[in-house]
Design an enzyme around this catalytic site. Sequence first.
Site, PDB file in Angstrom:
ATOM      1  N   ASP A 104      32.140  25.290 -38.226  1.00 47.79           N
ATOM      2  CA  ASP A 104      32.617  26.654 -38.009  1.00 47.79           C
ATOM      3  C   ASP A 104      31.485  27.531 -37.489  1.00 47.79           C
ATOM      4  O   ASP A 104      30.314  27.247 -37.746  1.00 47.79           O
ATOM      5  CB  ASP A 104      33.057  27.326 -39.322  1.00 47.79           C
TER       6      ASP A 104
HETATM    7  N1  URA Z   1      34.236  22.447 -43.679  1.00 51.65           N
HETATM    8  C1  URA Z   1      34.331  23.769 -43.398  1.00 51.65           C
HETATM    9  O1  URA Z   1      35.039  24.508 -44.079  1.00 51.65           O
HETATM   10  N2  URA Z   1      33.621  24.235 -42.345  1.00 51.65           N
HETATM   11  C2  URA Z   1      32.807  23.483 -41.598  1.00 51.65           C
HETATM   12  O2  URA Z   1      32.188  23.986 -40.669  1.00 51.65           O
HETATM   13  C3  URA Z   1      32.719  22.118 -41.904  1.00 51.65           C
HETATM   14  C4  URA Z   1      33.443  21.622 -42.942  1.00 51.65           C
END
Ligand code: URA
Length: 240
Positions: A104
């Site tokens: 993310d």
């Molecule tokens: N899980 C999440 O919530 N975000 C990420 O970036 C990776 C795994």
Amino acid sequence: MRRLDQLLANLGYCSRREVRDWLKAGRVTVHGQIAKDAGQKVADSDVLVDGNPLDHPAGLLLLLHKPIGLVCSHDEREGPNVYSLLPARWRARNPLVTSIGRLDKDTSGLLLLTDQSELVHRLTSPKHKVPKTYRATLDREPPGDLAGLFASGTLLLDGENAPCAPALLRMFAPREAELTLTEGKYHQVRRMFASQGCTVLTLHRARFGELELGDLAPGQWRELPLTTFAESENQVSRNT
Ligand code: URA
């Protein structure tokens, strides 16, 4: 053997049309001779540009310390992306350099980038249960036996048909968690904790399979050999 113009364009040097100008300017040699024919078939190792061997003609595999604030999408509308950290020539390659899975925008940590589409498919396929370890800071202490629930393989997240695969949770302070997953559902770590009333305040991926960041600073990358996953493939398959 590939056409010279196609080779240079695919490696991000210039467009196919511009190759003619590069040849006229004498910037490209094949077997030590100034190249004149953009359509000639060449082997990568026989070509020099401005006297230098070609830039990673066999492909790229990079381990990046993704900083917070960049997205993994190539779509400019989604904001600044991790590819902006790479040299312009690598950004112009075809096939595109892309991430192996995604983190993310608000997640930092270990992200692999490659132009090897086979590797992207292999390592993101649910069949290949590559363990990925995340460090999360939570807004509150999690309830009861969260490690037992995450390990059980029964936690069904909203909107999913299948429960989360067994995951390993270690708490090393009341609100500091380390979670190892072998799959990659959308926002999985945040959603797993949210399902139990905890908000993830910071999230960082520390490991991908056997790989760690080491002393790479955010925004920096190091190159990995293209053969990095040739052996772990067997290890991963043994676990499936
Ligand atoms: N899980 C999440 O919530 N975000 C990420 O970036 C990776 C795994």
